[in-house]
Scaffold this motif. Structure first.
Motif, PDB file in Angstrom:
ATOM      1  N   PHE A  25     -45.770 -48.325  11.221  1.00 24.66           N
ATOM      2  CA  PHE A  25     -45.116 -48.365   9.920  1.00 24.66           C
ATOM      3  C   PHE A  25     -44.498 -49.741   9.713  1.00 24.66           C
ATOM      4  O   PHE A  25     -43.680 -50.195  10.519  1.00 24.66           O
ATOM      5  N   LEU A  26     -44.909 -50.415   8.636  1.00 28.45           N
ATOM      6  CA  LEU A  26     -44.390 -51.738   8.321  1.00 28.45           C
ATOM      7  C   LEU A  26     -43.401 -51.673   7.169  1.00 28.45           C
ATOM      8  O   LEU A  26     -43.576 -50.910   6.215  1.00 28.45           O
ATOM      9  N   LYS A  27     -42.377 -52.470   7.268  1.00 26.02           N
ATOM     10  CA  LYS A  27     -41.404 -52.638   6.180  1.00 26.02           C
ATOM     11  C   LYS A  27     -41.037 -54.113   6.096  1.00 26.02           C
ATOM     12  O   LYS A  27     -40.575 -54.699   7.083  1.00 26.02           O
ATOM     13  N   GLU A  28     -41.311 -54.698   4.938  1.00 22.78           N
ATOM     14  CA  GLU A  28     -41.003 -56.108   4.690  1.00 22.78           C
ATOM     15  C   GLU A  28     -41.585 -57.018   5.779  1.00 22.78           C
ATOM     16  O   GLU A  28     -40.937 -57.952   6.256  1.00 22.78           O
ATOM     17  N   GLY A  29     -42.803 -56.699   6.173  1.00 24.22           N
ATOM     18  CA  GLY A  29     -43.518 -57.549   7.106  1.00 24.22           C
ATOM     19  C   GLY A  29     -43.160 -57.376   8.569  1.00 24.22           C
ATOM     20  O   GLY A  29     -43.663 -58.104   9.423  1.00 24.22           O
ATOM     21  N   LYS A  30     -42.303 -56.399   8.876  1.00 28.94           N
ATOM     22  CA  LYS A  30     -41.909 -56.147  10.259  1.00 28.94           C
ATOM     23  C   LYS A  30     -42.307 -54.732  10.667  1.00 28.94           C
ATOM     24  O   LYS A  30     -42.388 -53.841   9.824  1.00 28.94           O
ATOM     25  N   LYS A  31     -42.558 -54.552  11.956  1.00 28.73           N
ATOM     26  CA  LYS A  31     -42.853 -53.215  12.458  1.00 28.73           C
ATOM     27  C   LYS A  31     -41.541 -52.433  12.545  1.00 28.73           C
ATOM     28  O   LYS A  31     -40.694 -52.727  13.374  1.00 28.73           O
ATOM     29  N   ALA A  32     -41.410 -51.425  11.668  1.00 29.93           N
ATOM     30  CA  ALA A  32     -40.166 -50.660  11.611  1.00 29.93           C
ATOM     31  C   ALA A  32     -40.222 -49.389  12.451  1.00 29.93           C
ATOM     32  O   ALA A  32     -39.183 -48.806  12.777  1.00 29.93           O
ATOM     33  N   TRP A  33     -41.449 -48.956  12.770  1.00 31.02           N
ATOM     34  CA  TRP A  33     -41.606 -47.752  13.597  1.00 31.02           C
ATOM     35  C   TRP A  33     -43.042 -47.702  14.096  1.00 31.02           C
ATOM     36  O   TRP A  33     -43.965 -48.189  13.437  1.00 31.02           O
ATOM     37  N   GLU A  34     -43.221 -47.070  15.253  1.00 31.30           N
ATOM     38  CA  GLU A  34     -44.552 -46.860  15.815  1.00 31.30           C
ATOM     39  C   GLU A  34     -44.545 -45.543  16.578  1.00 31.30           C
ATOM     40  O   GLU A  34     -43.590 -45.249  17.308  1.00 31.30           O
ATOM     41  N   GLY A  35     -45.575 -44.730  16.389  1.00 29.35           N
ATOM     42  CA  GLY A  35     -45.620 -43.449  17.087  1.00 29.35           C
ATOM     43  C   GLY A  35     -46.808 -42.611  16.667  1.00 29.35           C
ATOM     44  O   GLY A  35     -47.812 -43.133  16.164  1.00 29.35           O
ATOM     45  N   LYS A  36     -46.696 -41.294  16.847  1.00 31.80           N
ATOM     46  CA  LYS A  36     -47.766 -40.363  16.529  1.00 31.80           C
ATOM     47  C   LYS A  36     -47.350 -39.438  15.388  1.00 31.80           C
ATOM     48  O   LYS A  36     -46.159 -39.286  15.093  1.00 31.80           O
ATOM     49  N   LYS A  37     -48.347 -38.813  14.760  1.00 32.86           N
ATOM     50  CA  LYS A  37     -48.074 -37.929  13.632  1.00 32.86           C
ATOM     51  C   LYS A  37     -47.185 -36.753  14.024  1.00 32.86           C
ATOM     52  O   LYS A  37     -46.444 -36.221  13.193  1.00 32.86           O
TER      53      LYS A  37
END
Length: 255
Positions: free
Chosen positions: A211-223
């Motif tokens: 998940f990107l927000k304003e060009g930064k990775k704001a979250w990473e994971g699974k559904k």
């Protein structure tokens, strides 16, 4: 596997990607999500090589994309399949000819072998022989997307990129396309990268999500954990509609 290592990208002094790092594994649907302007399209284009990154590394099974020679880049292109947002079929060519096109351009197969491979790919996405000689304008939007998937896998790619694959499709057809992409990814152990903002797709096939927000990775994971992370930026994206806000209240209320 594709590794994105501390990638930065600017346009005219404006930083669009800031220190993005992630690993996209084979046999998974790796989804890049975020609001418009979050940088997800720039990230995908950078991974493909359509944008030159300013800093960082992009590795295809250990091969550093920015450092590849022209010969190495040509070899990589033959390992990559692309599903464009609007299917992007050639209007003047039949369904069969569209799928044969990359094989004619990049393979050393004979004409008979090319046609056989194209027909196999079409059958894999459930396109019947009666449609092989139809033009794109003569088939539905869902069939066009399936033909585009057949073309994308014609070269038996190791890496498959999908740009908003469900754009313009109704919810039922979207689920069919999602299922097909996921099946092909697992069946052929492809490293599939999908750019999407469709929550139904994200929850249906999101094996690995960035998940990107304003060009930064704001979250990473699974559904499986996306609803319960408690990440404010992620929540604002997921629960934007009234329907998902109602779902949020129910999920968070469960013991």
């Amino acid at each position: 596997m594709i590794q994105v290592d501390n990638v930065y990208k600017q346009f005219e002094g404006l930083e669009v990607l800031t220190g993005i790092s992630t690993e996209m594994r084979d046999g998974q649907c790796n989804m890049i999500i975020g609001q418009s302007g979050s940088g997800k399209t720039v990230l995908m284009k950078s991974i493909i090589g359509l944008h030159n990154i300013d800093r960082g590394r992009i590795l295809y099974d250990g091969r550093d994309l920015p450092k590849m020679t022209q010969k190495e880049l040509l070899h990589l292109r033959r390992e990559v399949g692309m599903l464009f947002q609007g299917a992007a079929l050639f209007d003047s060519e039949t369904v069969l000819q569209n799928v044969m096109f990359p094989l004619e351009m990049f393979s050393s197969m004979t004409r008979i072998e090319i046609e056989k491979r194209a027909k196999f790919c079409l059958s894999r996405v459930n396109i019947q022989p009666a449609a092989y000689h139809l033009m794109p304008a003569e088939i539905s939007g869902g069939m066009q997307k399936r033909v585009a998937i057949a073309r994308a896998i014609a070269m038996n790619p190791k890496y498959l990129f999908c740009d908003e694959p469900n754009s313009g499709l109704d919810p039922v057809t979207s689920l069919v396309i999602d299922k097909l992409i996921h099946e092909i990814t697992e069946e052929y152990n492809i490293c599939t990268v999908i750019n999407s903002h469709d929550m139904n797709s994200i929850l249906e096939i999101g094996d690995h999500i960035i998940f990107l927000k304003e060009g930064k990775k704001a979250w990473e994971g699974k559904k499986d954990t996306i609803y319960t992370e408690g990440n404010e930026a992620l929540d604002d994206f997921i629960f934007a509609s009234n329907l998902f806000k109602l779902l949020k209240s129910k999920v968070r209320a469960e013991p």
